[in-house]
Structures are given as C-alpha cells and as structure tokens.
Design a protein around this motif. Structure first.
Motif, PDB file in Angstrom:
ATOM      1  N   ASN A  36      15.783 -61.905  18.714  1.00 55.44           N
ATOM      2  CA  ASN A  36      14.829 -62.880  18.183  1.00 55.44           C
ATOM      3  C   ASN A  36      15.491 -63.881  17.257  1.00 55.44           C
ATOM      4  O   ASN A  36      16.640 -63.735  16.844  1.00 55.44           O
ATOM      5  CB  ASN A  36      13.705 -62.170  17.434  1.00 55.44           C
ATOM      6  CG  ASN A  36      14.195 -61.381  16.243  1.00 55.44           C
ATOM      7  OD1 ASN A  36      14.512 -60.201  16.388  1.00 55.44           O
ATOM      8  ND2 ASN A  36      14.261 -61.996  15.073  1.00 55.44           N
ATOM      9  N   PRO A  42      11.498 -60.664  11.392  1.00 57.89           N
ATOM     10  CA  PRO A  42      11.293 -59.465  12.208  1.00 57.89           C
ATOM     11  C   PRO A  42      11.116 -59.863  13.667  1.00 57.89           C
ATOM     12  O   PRO A  42      10.816 -61.017  13.986  1.00 57.89           O
ATOM     13  CB  PRO A  42       9.998 -58.868  11.635  1.00 57.89           C
ATOM     14  CG  PRO A  42       9.772 -59.537  10.329  1.00 57.89           C
ATOM     15  CD  PRO A  42      10.417 -60.892  10.429  1.00 57.89           C
ATOM     16  N   CYS A  43      11.245 -58.894  14.541  1.00 54.00           N
ATOM     17  CA  CYS A  43      11.220 -59.213  15.974  1.00 54.00           C
ATOM     18  C   CYS A  43       9.822 -59.317  16.544  1.00 54.00           C
ATOM     19  O   CYS A  43       9.661 -59.584  17.742  1.00 54.00           O
ATOM     20  CB  CYS A  43      12.027 -58.183  16.765  1.00 54.00           C
ATOM     21  SG  CYS A  43      11.291 -56.518  16.816  1.00 54.00           S
ATOM     22  N   ASP A  44       8.771 -59.142  15.717  1.00 50.19           N
ATOM     23  CA  ASP A  44       7.391 -59.074  16.221  1.00 50.19           C
ATOM     24  C   ASP A  44       7.051 -60.165  17.230  1.00 50.19           C
ATOM     25  O   ASP A  44       6.526 -59.904  18.309  1.00 50.19           O
ATOM     26  CB  ASP A  44       6.393 -59.175  15.060  1.00 50.19           C
ATOM     27  CG  ASP A  44       6.636 -58.155  13.972  1.00 50.19           C
ATOM     28  OD1 ASP A  44       7.717 -58.205  13.350  1.00 50.19           O
ATOM     29  OD2 ASP A  44       5.751 -57.331  13.726  1.00 50.19           O
ATOM     30  N   ARG A  47       9.064 -59.785  20.466  1.00 48.63           N
ATOM     31  CA  ARG A  47       8.738 -58.497  21.081  1.00 48.63           C
ATOM     32  C   ARG A  47       7.361 -58.559  21.743  1.00 48.63           C
ATOM     33  O   ARG A  47       7.197 -58.140  22.887  1.00 48.63           O
ATOM     34  CB  ARG A  47       8.757 -57.427  19.979  1.00 48.63           C
ATOM     35  CG  ARG A  47       8.444 -56.008  20.442  1.00 48.63           C
ATOM     36  CD  ARG A  47       8.407 -55.090  19.238  1.00 48.63           C
ATOM     37  NE  ARG A  47       7.206 -55.292  18.443  1.00 48.63           N
ATOM     38  CZ  ARG A  47       7.117 -55.036  17.141  1.00 48.63           C
ATOM     39  NH1 ARG A  47       8.173 -54.621  16.461  1.00 48.63           N
ATOM     40  NH2 ARG A  47       5.974 -55.214  16.510  1.00 48.63           N
ATOM     41  N   ASP A  64      14.594 -54.914  15.058  1.00 47.93           N
ATOM     42  CA  ASP A  64      14.594 -55.679  13.816  1.00 47.93           C
ATOM     43  C   ASP A  64      16.028 -55.759  13.310  1.00 47.93           C
ATOM     44  O   ASP A  64      16.618 -54.735  12.922  1.00 47.93           O
ATOM     45  CB  ASP A  64      13.705 -54.997  12.761  1.00 47.93           C
ATOM     46  CG  ASP A  64      12.232 -55.129  13.058  1.00 47.93           C
ATOM     47  OD1 ASP A  64      11.828 -56.166  13.607  1.00 47.93           O
ATOM     48  OD2 ASP A  64      11.470 -54.194  12.734  1.00 47.93           O
ATOM     49  N   GLN A  65      16.591 -56.945  13.368  1.00 46.07           N
ATOM     50  CA  GLN A  65      17.962 -57.129  12.913  1.00 46.07           C
ATOM     51  C   GLN A  65      18.084 -56.711  11.444  1.00 46.07           C
ATOM     52  O   GLN A  65      17.108 -56.754  10.694  1.00 46.07           O
ATOM     53  CB  GLN A  65      18.373 -58.587  13.106  1.00 46.07           C
ATOM     54  CG  GLN A  65      18.343 -59.030  14.559  1.00 46.07           C
ATOM     55  CD  GLN A  65      18.287 -60.540  14.737  1.00 46.07           C
ATOM     56  OE1 GLN A  65      18.415 -61.291  13.776  1.00 46.07           O
ATOM     57  NE2 GLN A  65      18.075 -60.983  15.959  1.00 46.07           N
ATOM     58  N   THR A  68      15.645 -57.303   8.210  1.00 46.83           N
ATOM     59  CA  THR A  68      14.334 -57.768   8.650  1.00 46.83           C
ATOM     60  C   THR A  68      13.427 -56.605   9.021  1.00 46.83           C
ATOM     61  O   THR A  68      13.879 -55.508   9.358  1.00 46.83           O
ATOM     62  CB  THR A  68      14.439 -58.698   9.874  1.00 46.83           C
ATOM     63  OG1 THR A  68      14.722 -57.914  11.045  1.00 46.83           O
ATOM     64  CG2 THR A  68      15.536 -59.724   9.696  1.00 46.83           C
ATOM     65  N   GLY A  69      12.114 -56.876   9.012  1.00 39.14           N
ATOM     66  CA  GLY A  69      11.128 -55.931   9.516  1.00 39.14           C
ATOM     67  C   GLY A  69      11.263 -54.547   8.918  1.00 39.14           C
ATOM     68  O   GLY A  69      11.389 -54.373   7.704  1.00 39.14           O
ATOM     69  N   SER A  71      13.750 -52.555   9.449  1.00 37.12           N
ATOM     70  CA  SER A  71      15.152 -52.211   9.203  1.00 37.12           C
ATOM     71  C   SER A  71      15.485 -52.353   7.723  1.00 37.12           C
ATOM     72  O   SER A  71      14.745 -52.948   6.946  1.00 37.12           O
ATOM     73  CB  SER A  71      16.073 -53.097  10.044  1.00 37.12           C
ATOM     74  OG  SER A  71      15.898 -52.839  11.421  1.00 37.12           O
ATOM     75  N   ARG A  73      17.104 -53.486   4.200  1.00 39.05           N
ATOM     76  CA  ARG A  73      17.290 -54.825   3.642  1.00 39.05           C
ATOM     77  C   ARG A  73      18.302 -54.788   2.499  1.00 39.05           C
ATOM     78  O   ARG A  73      17.931 -54.874   1.323  1.00 39.05           O
ATOM     79  CB  ARG A  73      15.958 -55.405   3.170  1.00 39.05           C
ATOM     80  CG  ARG A  73      14.923 -55.495   4.292  1.00 39.05           C
ATOM     81  CD  ARG A  73      13.740 -56.331   3.896  1.00 39.05           C
ATOM     82  NE  ARG A  73      12.729 -56.350   4.951  1.00 39.05           N
ATOM     83  CZ  ARG A  73      11.777 -57.259   5.058  1.00 39.05           C
ATOM     84  NH1 ARG A  73      11.677 -58.225   4.159  1.00 39.05           N
ATOM     85  NH2 ARG A  73      10.894 -57.197   6.043  1.00 39.05           N
ATOM     86  N   SER A 197       5.429 -62.306  11.924  1.00 43.83           N
ATOM     87  CA  SER A 197       6.860 -62.430  11.642  1.00 43.83           C
ATOM     88  C   SER A 197       7.103 -63.342  10.447  1.00 43.83           C
ATOM     89  O   SER A 197       7.902 -63.029   9.558  1.00 43.83           O
ATOM     90  CB  SER A 197       7.607 -62.965  12.870  1.00 43.83           C
ATOM     91  OG  SER A 197       7.770 -61.971  13.856  1.00 43.83           O
TER      92      SER A 197
END
Length: 296
Positions: A36, A42-44, A47, A64-65, A68-69, A71, A73, A197
């Motif tokens: 993303n 976030p990948c929302d 996704r 989630d890289q 982000t999200g 994951s 931080r 996101s």
C-alpha cells in the motif's frame, strides 16, 4: 468490486526484531501481494479494495508496513528507508511461504514494488504498478503543473508557507484539500476504508521519506529515479493510472516507455489516485484480465 471482507488469517510476524502484522484472504494457488501507499498508512484502504480478488480464485495478502496500523511503531527515524522496506517485504513473503507472487504496488507501494522486483526478480511472477511513478524529479515537475492550475496567487501563497514551514496554516491546508479532491479521490464522500487509513496515518515515516503532504516532496525519496533500471524487469507489467491522478498519466507513460515491450497500461477514466473506488468498472476488468493472462 470492493466490499468488507474479514481476513481468513492474521499473522503477527517478527521481522528485524519488530512486530509486523499480515492479513491473508482466500487460499487460491496464485497470490496477489499488496503493497500500500503512504508511507505511514495502514493497509486498510488497499486491502479492502483487493480482497475481493478471492472471488476470482486468488489468494490476497496485505500487511501493515512497520510503523503503521497494527504493526509496531518504533521511533527510530533511521528505519524509514526504501531499502529496509524492501527487506521487510521479502521477509513477509518468505515467512508466510508465499512463493512467487503477483506484486501489486499502489502509490508509494509502487516505488517499493519496483525496488523489490529489481532486488528479488525471481520472487515476482507479475508486477502491477498502480498510480505510481519511477522518476521522482519528473514527478515533482508534474506536481508543479497541477499546482499551477490553482492560479499564480494561490501558488505564491503555498510557496510562502512552504518556505516558512507553516504547513498547518488554514489557507495552505485549503489549497491542499482542493488538490486532494481533484487528484487523490474525486468522490464527494471518500470511502470508509480510505478514511480509516487516513485517520491512523503515522506521519513520521511520511515526513522522513516523502514530505508534509501529497503535493510537496522533500523527504529522502525526492531524488529516487529507477527509469534507467526498468529495462531489467522481466516480469509482465500492468501500469494503472487515473485520468486525473496526482501521479499523472505522463508519469505512467514514462514508465511504460522504459519497460520492455509488452508492458500494458490502463488509464482509468473519471478517476484520480483511487480508481478502484472512483471507477471500479474501469479498474477491475483490466486487472483481472491481466492476472488471468499471467497466472500459472
């Protein structure tokens, strides 16, 4: 077309000492791995827009890289580099045992997908470059063209705030908002996954790598240019770009001209940077046609 789908699997991976969360939809023999945009999102939004590919028999994976999200931080600013994210992507692929993937990179995820494909060519079965670029200096010149359409007085105002670093001034934010509705998402109401996101955006990696907004690039990616390396990509490529995209059709054409013969391009009409939400009829059929042609 997109709809809310709960993931079949949720994995908490330990990568380079940090927690990275990945989501798996379906169990098809062909895997679409989504990268993303952002950075820092976030990948929302991506996704939710692509989990529907399970209807056509594909397994869809997103994550989630780092930063982000769901994951972890961390606060170490030295982590925010494309090189580290390339290694993270490979670790996700290997840890989940995905094999060769159809790699779909959107926006910043497209820059990451290009670098990943050049670093790990044997891992990529096909490459989808959605609403992205391969030459940041050229892209910066295109952004200046888009900004100029606001008028000379507005551009002068923006430049004054950029020189002063007052990116949060109301008049500057008003100009950015107008550009966002012209070139990021042209829907009067932005879809829930996009807002989800955006509401959880980590600005630390974004500022470090890109800049304060979508129309000013001053981060560590500002001189990135992979056009000379694109001829090395041997995987089939589909380029997608919105007719009014901030990452413009001229940027897409620059990539197509540099790639080996056979690269496809889909210019999605009446769309900007989120064509899968703005014009799904123009986005999904060419994507599925490409994936059907290159799978197996």
């Amino acid at each position: 077309m997109w709809r809310k789908i709960e993931p079949d699997e949720r994995h908490e991976l330990t990568i380079q000492g940090y927690r990275v969360v990945a989501y798996v939809f379906g169990d098809g023999p062909e895997t679409v791995l989504c990268l993303n945009g952002g950075p820092g999102l976030p990948c929302d939004y991506l996704r939710e827009a692509h989990s529907c590919l399970i209807d056509s028999g594909f397994r869809v994976v997103a994550f989630d890289q780092l930063g982000t999200g769901a994951s972890e931080r961390p606060e170490d600013k030295g982590l925010w580099t494309i090189e580290r994210y390339v290694e993270e992507t490979e670790a996700v692929r290997q840890t989940l045992g995905l094999g060769r993937v159809h790699l779909l990179g959107h926006s910043w995820g497209g820059w990451l997908a290009i670098d990943y494909t050049l670093t790990f060519p044997d891992a990529v079965k096909s490459l989808i470059l959605a609403d992205t670029v391969a030459d940041m200096p050229h892209f910066a010149s295109e952004l200046e063209r888009l900004r100029a359409a606001l008028g000379s007085e507005t551009v002068a105002m923006m430049q004054a705030h950029e020189a002063a670093g007052s990116y949060d001034h109301p008049e500057y934010l008003a100009a950015i908002t107008l550009l966002n509705y012209r070139h990021v998402c042209r829907l009067s109401e932005w879809p829930a996954p996009v807002n989800q996101s955006l509401q959880d955006w980590n600005m630390e990696p974004y500022m470090a790598m890109q800049g304060p907004n979508e129309f000013l690039y001053i981060g560590n990616m500002k001189d990135w240019n992979r056009i000379p390396d694109l001829p090395k990509i041997k995987a089939p490529v589909l380029i997608v770009v919105g007719e009014h995209d901030e990452l413009t059709p001229a940027c897409a054409l620059r990539m197509k001209n540099a790639l080996p013969d056979g690269a496809r391009i889909n210019v999605v009409r009446n769309a900007s940077h989120m064509p899968f939400y703005e014009n799904p009829e123009g986005y999904y059929p060419p994507l599925l046609s490409f994936l059907e042609d290159v799978k197996g």
